[in-house]
Design a protein around this motif. Structure first.
Motif, PDB file in Angstrom:
ATOM      1  N   GLU A  19     -14.209  95.846 -24.252  1.00  0.00           N
ATOM      2  CA  GLU A  19     -14.570  95.349 -25.571  1.00  0.00           C
ATOM      3  C   GLU A  19     -13.800  95.883 -26.939  1.00  0.00           C
ATOM      4  N   TYR A  20     -14.004  96.716 -26.974  1.00  0.00           N
ATOM      5  CA  TYR A  20     -13.124  97.199 -28.073  1.00  0.00           C
ATOM      6  C   TYR A  20     -11.374  96.901 -28.034  1.00  0.00           C
ATOM      7  N   GLN A  21     -10.974  97.362 -26.814  1.00  0.00           N
ATOM      8  CA  GLN A  21      -9.555  96.888 -26.060  1.00  0.00           C
ATOM      9  C   GLN A  21      -8.925  95.680 -25.983  1.00  0.00           C
ATOM     10  N   SER A  39      -9.035  83.107 -25.827  1.00  0.00           N
ATOM     11  CA  SER A  39     -10.014  82.343 -25.544  1.00  0.00           C
ATOM     12  C   SER A  39     -11.335  83.096 -25.911  1.00  0.00           C
ATOM     13  N   SER A  40     -12.674  83.026 -25.232  1.00  0.00           N
ATOM     14  CA  SER A  40     -13.493  83.991 -25.429  1.00  0.00           C
ATOM     15  C   SER A  40     -13.314  85.543 -24.655  1.00  0.00           C
ATOM     16  N   ASP A  41     -14.075  86.025 -24.954  1.00  0.00           N
ATOM     17  CA  ASP A  41     -13.644  87.048 -23.655  1.00  0.00           C
ATOM     18  C   ASP A  41     -14.764  87.438 -22.872  1.00  0.00           C
ATOM     19  N   TYR A  42     -15.017  87.800 -21.267  1.00  0.00           N
ATOM     20  CA  TYR A  42     -15.864  87.445 -20.305  1.00  0.00           C
ATOM     21  C   TYR A  42     -15.605  88.775 -19.303  1.00  0.00           C
ATOM     22  N   GLU A  43     -16.795  88.879 -19.394  1.00  0.00           N
ATOM     23  CA  GLU A  43     -16.579  89.943 -18.159  1.00  0.00           C
ATOM     24  C   GLU A  43     -16.603  89.403 -16.695  1.00  0.00           C
ATOM     25  N   THR A  44     -15.751  90.124 -15.262  1.00  0.00           N
ATOM     26  CA  THR A  44     -15.068  89.681 -13.926  1.00  0.00           C
ATOM     27  C   THR A  44     -16.027  91.361 -13.908  1.00  0.00           C
ATOM     28  N   GLU A  45     -15.559  91.182 -11.621  1.00  0.00           N
ATOM     29  CA  GLU A  45     -15.839  91.927 -10.744  1.00  0.00           C
ATOM     30  C   GLU A  45     -14.332  92.635 -10.453  1.00  0.00           C
ATOM     31  N   LYS A  50     -14.406  97.608  -6.127  1.00  0.00           N
ATOM     32  CA  LYS A  50     -14.618  99.456  -5.945  1.00  0.00           C
ATOM     33  C   LYS A  50     -14.598  99.316  -7.528  1.00  0.00           C
ATOM     34  N   ASP A  51     -13.983  99.263  -8.378  1.00  0.00           N
ATOM     35  CA  ASP A  51     -13.796  99.691  -9.665  1.00  0.00           C
ATOM     36  C   ASP A  51     -15.062  99.044 -10.768  1.00  0.00           C
ATOM     37  N   ALA A  52     -14.868  99.680 -11.828  1.00  0.00           N
ATOM     38  CA  ALA A  52     -15.182  99.254 -12.676  1.00  0.00           C
ATOM     39  C   ALA A  52     -15.612  97.498 -13.329  1.00  0.00           C
ATOM     40  N   SER A  53     -16.300  96.765 -13.684  1.00  0.00           N
ATOM     41  CA  SER A  53     -16.030  95.503 -14.033  1.00  0.00           C
ATOM     42  C   SER A  53     -15.425  96.005 -15.268  1.00  0.00           C
ATOM     43  N   TYR A  54     -14.475  94.738 -15.179  1.00  0.00           N
ATOM     44  CA  TYR A  54     -13.435  94.487 -16.249  1.00  0.00           C
ATOM     45  C   TYR A  54     -14.338  93.657 -17.745  1.00  0.00           C
ATOM     46  N   MET A  55     -13.355  93.373 -18.691  1.00  0.00           N
ATOM     47  CA  MET A  55     -13.862  92.467 -19.399  1.00  0.00           C
ATOM     48  C   MET A  55     -12.247  91.795 -19.815  1.00  0.00           C
ATOM     49  N   ASN A  56     -12.302  90.659 -20.139  1.00  0.00           N
ATOM     50  CA  ASN A  56     -10.968  89.775 -19.825  1.00  0.00           C
ATOM     51  C   ASN A  56     -10.602  88.621 -20.699  1.00  0.00           C
ATOM     52  N   ALA A  57      -9.993  88.565 -21.420  1.00  0.00           N
ATOM     53  CA  ALA A  57      -9.540  87.517 -22.259  1.00  0.00           C
ATOM     54  C   ALA A  57      -7.905  86.895 -21.708  1.00  0.00           C
ATOM     55  N   VAL A  58      -7.278  85.547 -22.500  1.00  0.00           N
ATOM     56  CA  VAL A  58      -6.592  84.782 -22.364  1.00  0.00           C
ATOM     57  C   VAL A  58      -6.133  84.418 -23.793  1.00  0.00           C
TER      58      VAL A  58
END
Length: 133
Positions: A19-21, A39-45, A50-58
């Motif tokens: 989230e900080y990044q 955009s808002s930030d949101y979590e995706t697999e 297998k890797d950790a979930s991502y926080m994404n935004a555009v």
């Protein structure tokens, strides 16, 4: 905006401080781009499952620089935030900044089709971020 290039950038991070990044990257990008929409930030697999979930935004905005200079700006920020080839191979992504759309041309078709980009992109469309200037 004369001599400005429309660009849409996908952001992602899967580290514990993701989230900080994302917040730092948005601030950095909005300092570089003009008329910045986020955009808002949101979590995706993770795509690989297998890797950790991502926080994404555009982020969408306008660059005064050419394509190559803008991509270099993005990659330099990734490196400054600790992204390395070794970490990438290990599935640890402090920040990923991908220039997906440049002057209405899709530069990264695979990213454009992915849910992690489309969610934020559709949100920005709904907010009117892509109306002509």
């Amino acid at each position: 905006m004369e001599n400005h290039h429309a660009c849409t950038i996908g952001l992602g991070s899967n580290t514990p401080d993701r989230e900080y990044q994302i917040t730092r990257a948005i601030e950095h990008l909005c300092g570089y781009l003009q008329k910045c929409s986020v955009s808002s930030d949101y979590e995706t697999e993770a795509i690989n499952g297998k890797d950790a979930s991502y926080m994404n935004a555009v982020v969408h905005g306008y660059s005064q620089h050419d394509y190559d200079t803008t991509v270099k700006f993005l990659k330099d920020w990734e490196a400054e935030c600790g992204r390395t080839q070794v970490a990438t191979v290990e599935g640890i992504i402090p920040i990923d900044l991908d220039l997906v759309i440049w002057d209405e041309h899709i530069k990264r078709p695979k990213d454009f089709e992915r849910h992690y980009f489309n969610r934020g992109y559709r949100e920005l469309l709904a907010k009117g971020a892509y109306e002509t200037m």
